[in-house]
Scaffold this active site. Structure first.
Site, mmCIF file in Angstrom:
data_model
loop_
_atom_site.group_PDB
_atom_site.id
_atom_site.type_symbol
_atom_site.label_atom_id
_atom_site.label_comp_id
_atom_site.label_asym_id
_atom_site.label_seq_id
_atom_site.Cartn_x
_atom_site.Cartn_y
_atom_site.Cartn_z
ATOM 1 C CB SER A 268 41.552 31.748 35.237
ATOM 2 O OG SER A 268 40.272 31.807 35.829
ATOM 3 C CE LYS A 269 41.241 23.048 32.857
ATOM 4 N NZ LYS A 269 41.205 23.039 31.413
#
Ligand code: GLU
Length: 495
Positions: A259-260
């Site tokens: 994920s970011k």
């Protein structure tokens, strides 16, 4: 003919997981002489981002994944469409979905649902309290169609739900996982048309995969749970079911979902950092697939030849940045210097370093290439190159004591540097090989310790504690600049 598609939602940028999905779909289609399509799934208006489609297109084209059909990157960075199964942007197909929803309503496979969010919320709470599977209870299914139609005509807010079987199992084949089985009791009557008239993903993707004659659906594992819904839609429509492949998840090295929050996940971020598309594609291809041989370097063309969906692993793949760096280094190392110079140029301009090919004069037009050759094997990305060779353009500030070899003294450096400077001033040939020979002979003749000459010489030329060797640097700097830097060093020692 084999037809595959990549069907991203334009929610901002192309995720590296999306790039892998696109790549595998592309490779599979190309290998079989088929077509690869790009369809834009923009029916979730809450997640829609302006330019989201353009960003996806730019990243795909950068990676060399150009769709045969569907959304295209047009001139001047515009979104265009190509092919006879269009439009390929779902928000332009709303009437089509409505028609198919109406067909299912008429056949009694779907029904209008007027339940409001409070009722659904309550239902959910009760189900959770009683440890029951959550989902719609089918209340509106019992409503007489005439009554439902009346309420719709009166403008009442409603959605359309699909009737799902409540017992037994749904079985399907997945090219990567083999047979997959779903318990029907866990399925609820899902929404296929929302109250705003937009279809949900399920209806839109099945209608489009059929209309666009998709033979193989390749997508992320997160869509596997949607498969029974899709199978049911195919069954009601009596359409042929495509082959499915659900790709394994991508994980961070700590096994959490990629994920970011943990770092870059957007393809454009890697591009901006100076990763090469060849390296990115090669790296991404190996996230879940490998040829079963020791070969690791694969061009896109070679991947088309050797890739196989059946060889994709079911296990999650770790997104290992070190491996990406390794690939990028390899590609930087193997790239013809001329090409490297072309690709590195913008990075130097951005860093304010003038890569004009005639600077330095010593090697004329190939000067910039020889600068890059100094450090290209030590950097991982294009963006690191300007900083790595900046010392060639601008002599860094450094302290006099750096000029003193660890086994030497100030007096010795003060004696040797002017001597080697005079010696170099008398040389005619100024290429790395002859400098190495001449300086070597001179050191021998003088009977100096090699380090006592080469250390201060290298520091004088580079202004750095660590750098490539003195001969390479001298060649790139040219004779005048080299002598000037030696003078600077001598002046520093005298101060
Ligand atoms: N629009 C979906 C996504 O954003 C596509 C899923 C599919 O390929 O069916 O991932």
């Amino acid at each position: 003919m084999i037809r595959t598609r990549f069907a991203p939602s334009p929610t901002g940028y192309l995720h590296v997981g999306g790039l892998r999905t696109a790549l595998y779909s592309y490779l599979f289609a190309k290998q079989k002489g088929g077509k690869f399509l790009l369809r834009i799934e923009d029916t979730d208006r809450e997640r829609f981002v302006t330019d989201g489609t353009l960003n996806i297109l730019k990243s795909l084209y950068w990676a060399g994944i150009v769709p045969d059909e569907g959304a295209q990157l047009g001139k001047g960075d515009t979104v265009t469409q190509k092919g006879k199964h269009g439009p390929y942007i779902q928000s332009e197909r709303l009437d089509i979905y409505k028609e198919y929803a109406a067909e299912l309503l008429d056949a009694g496979h779907a029904y209008y649902c007027f339940c409001n969010s409070e009722r659904l919320e309550q239902l959910r709470e009760t189900q959770q309290k009683n440890k029951m599977p959550t989902g719609y209870d089918g209340a509106c299914a019992a409503m007489a169609p005439a009554e439902a139609k009346k309420r719709v005509a009166a403008g009442e807010k409603c959605v359309v739900r699909l009737k799902m079987p409540k017992d037994g199992e749904t079985r399907a084949k997945d090219l990567i996982r083999g047979e997959v089985v779903f318990k029907n009791e866990l399925q609820d009557d899902f929404i296929m048309l929302k109250s705003d008239g937009y279809p949900t993903y399920h209806l839109a993707s099945v209608v489009d995969d059929n209309a666009m004659e998709i033979t193989h659906v390749v997508r992320g594992e997160e869509w596997l749970s949607s498969l029974p819904k899709h199978i049911q839609l195919y069954a009601y429509f009596k359409w042929e079911i495509p082959e499915f492949s659900h790709l394994p998840l991508l994980l961070n090295p700590d096994k959490s979902k990629l994920s970011k929050r943990q770092g870059d996940v957007a393809v454009e971020d890697f591009r901006a950092k100076g990763y090469l598309p060849e390296a990115m594609v090669n790296f991404i291809a190996f996230l879940g697939w490998n040829p079963g041989t020791a070969k690791e370097m694969y061009s896109l063309e070679e991947l088309v030849k050797d890739f196989s969906l059946e060889k994709v692993s079911k296990a999650s793949a770790v997104f290992n940045l070190e491996k990406l760096d390794w690939y990028n280094k390899e590609y930087l190392r193997q790239m013809p210097l001329e090409e490297l110079a072309k690709q590195a140029m913008p990075w130097f301009e951005k860093a304010g370093l003038n890569p004009s090919p005639n600077r330095g004069g010593a090697r004329g037009g190939v000067w910039f290439e020889s600068v890059l050759a100094l450090e290209r094997e030590r950097v991982a990305t294009l963006s690191e190159l300007p900083a790595a060779v900046k010392f060639v353009f601008i002599l860094p500030e450094y302290e006099a004591k750096l000029l003193i070899w660890r086994k030497g003294t100030l007096a010795e450096a003060l004696k040797i540097l002017p001597e080697i400077k005079d010696f170099l001033a008398g040389l005619k040939k100024w290429d790395k090989a002859s400098l190495e020979i001449k300086i070597g002979e001179w050191i021998k003749e003088k009977d100096y310790a090699t380090g006592s000459v080469l250390w201060p010489l290298r520091v004088s030329l580079s202004g750095q504690e660590n750098s490539p060797g003195p001969y390479e640097i001298a060649e790139v700097l040219g004779k005048d600049e080299s002598l000037k830097r030696l003078e600077t060093a001598i002046a520093k020692l005298k101060n």
